[in-house]
Design a protein around this motif. Structure first.
Motif, PDB file in Angstrom:
ATOM      1  N   ASN A 128      -0.636   0.958  -0.843  1.00 51.06           N
ATOM      2  CA  ASN A 128      -1.711  -0.034  -0.853  1.00 51.06           C
ATOM      3  C   ASN A 128      -3.081   0.624  -0.713  1.00 51.06           C
ATOM      4  OD1 ASN A 128       0.019  -2.163  -1.174  1.00 51.06           O
ATOM      5  ND2 ASN A 128       0.148  -2.626   1.003  1.00 51.06           N
ATOM      6  N   GLY A 184       7.473   1.476   5.878  1.00 50.87           N
ATOM      7  CA  GLY A 184       6.190   0.808   6.050  1.00 50.87           C
ATOM      8  C   GLY A 184       5.011   1.726   5.809  1.00 50.87           C
ATOM      9  N   ARG A 185       5.137   2.982   6.235  1.00 52.05           N
ATOM     10  CA  ARG A 185       4.058   3.938   6.013  1.00 52.05           C
ATOM     11  C   ARG A 185       3.857   4.187   4.513  1.00 52.05           C
ATOM     12  NH1 ARG A 185       3.895   9.744   8.812  1.00 52.05           N
ATOM     13  NH2 ARG A 185       5.542   8.650   9.904  1.00 52.05           N
ATOM     14  N   ALA A 221       4.521   2.072   2.123  1.00 54.33           N
ATOM     15  CA  ALA A 221       3.900   0.867   1.560  1.00 54.33           C
ATOM     16  C   ALA A 221       2.407   0.832   1.872  1.00 54.33           C
ATOM     17  CB  ALA A 221       4.581  -0.381   2.093  1.00 54.33           C
ATOM     18  N   ASP A 222       2.029   1.207   3.094  1.00 52.73           N
ATOM     19  CA  ASP A 222       0.610   1.253   3.445  1.00 52.73           C
ATOM     20  C   ASP A 222      -0.133   2.297   2.619  1.00 52.73           C
ATOM     21  OD1 ASP A 222       0.584  -0.793   5.305  1.00 52.73           O
ATOM     22  OD2 ASP A 222       1.076   0.532   6.975  1.00 52.73           O
ATOM     23  N   ASN A 231       1.953  -2.814   7.403  1.00 55.85           N
ATOM     24  CA  ASN A 231       3.319  -2.686   6.907  1.00 55.85           C
ATOM     25  C   ASN A 231       4.126  -1.715   7.758  1.00 55.85           C
ATOM     26  OD1 ASN A 231       3.081  -4.453   4.678  1.00 55.85           O
ATOM     27  ND2 ASN A 231       1.994  -2.875   3.554  1.00 55.85           N
ATOM     28  N   GLN A 232       3.470  -0.701   8.286  1.00 54.77           N
ATOM     29  CA  GLN A 232       4.164   0.254   9.136  1.00 54.77           C
ATOM     30  C   GLN A 232       4.607  -0.422  10.436  1.00 54.77           C
ATOM     31  OE1 GLN A 232       1.832   3.714   9.960  1.00 54.77           O
ATOM     32  NE2 GLN A 232       3.592   4.914  10.618  1.00 54.77           N
ATOM     33  N   TYR A 235      -5.421  -3.612   1.892  1.00 59.45           N
ATOM     34  CA  TYR A 235      -4.451  -3.852   2.957  1.00 59.45           C
ATOM     35  C   TYR A 235      -4.170  -5.346   3.026  1.00 59.45           C
ATOM     36  CZ  TYR A 235      -4.274   0.714   5.117  1.00 59.45           C
ATOM     37  OH  TYR A 235      -4.032   2.022   5.375  1.00 59.45           O
ATOM     38  N   LEU A 267       5.208  -3.671  10.869  1.00 55.76           N
ATOM     39  CA  LEU A 267       6.300  -4.584  10.538  1.00 55.76           C
ATOM     40  C   LEU A 267       7.584  -3.824  10.235  1.00 55.76           C
ATOM     41  CD1 LEU A 267       4.456  -7.169   8.274  1.00 55.76           C
ATOM     42  CD2 LEU A 267       5.356  -7.551  10.566  1.00 55.76           C
ATOM     43  N   GLY A 268       7.458  -2.666   9.601  1.00 56.63           N
ATOM     44  CA  GLY A 268       8.628  -1.853   9.294  1.00 56.63           C
ATOM     45  C   GLY A 268       9.332  -1.362  10.532  1.00 56.63           C
TER      46      GLY A 268
END
Length: 88
Positions: free
Chosen positions: A74, A67-68, A70-71, A26-27, A81, A29-30
């Motif tokens: 998760n 993104g960080r 969100a990771d 996610n990081q 992940y 992609l962010g």
């Protein structure tokens, strides 16, 4: 023309540096999504190369943080992940 090429190279280098430090899907992609969105918004507001590069840099930083988070969320949720399956 030289200034535009130099600024574009600096923006790409910054984006690759940030993407290399990303630790989760996610990081990554962010960073990419934030940089593209920031570049589009910066160009729409300023209409020149400097505002486009600045928007890409700011958008990449914001996307990195989103993104960080969100990771991390998760990971705290039993180590899950996306695209990698659960880690028990």
């Amino acid at each position: 023309m030289k200034t535009t090429s130099w600024m574009t190279a600096a923006a790409v280098g910054s984006l690759l540096t940030l993407a290399g430090c990303a630790t989760g899907p996610n990081q990554q992609l962010g960073i990419a999504g934030g940089a593209v969105g920031g570049a589009v918004l910066g160009n729409a507001i300023g209409g020149n190369a400097a505002s486009t590069v600045g928007g890409a840099a700011i958008g990449g930083l914001i996307g990195n943080e989103v993104g960080r988070n969100a990771d991390q969320r998760n990971y705290n949720n039993r180590g899950y992940y996306p695209y990698n399956g659960p880690r028990y």
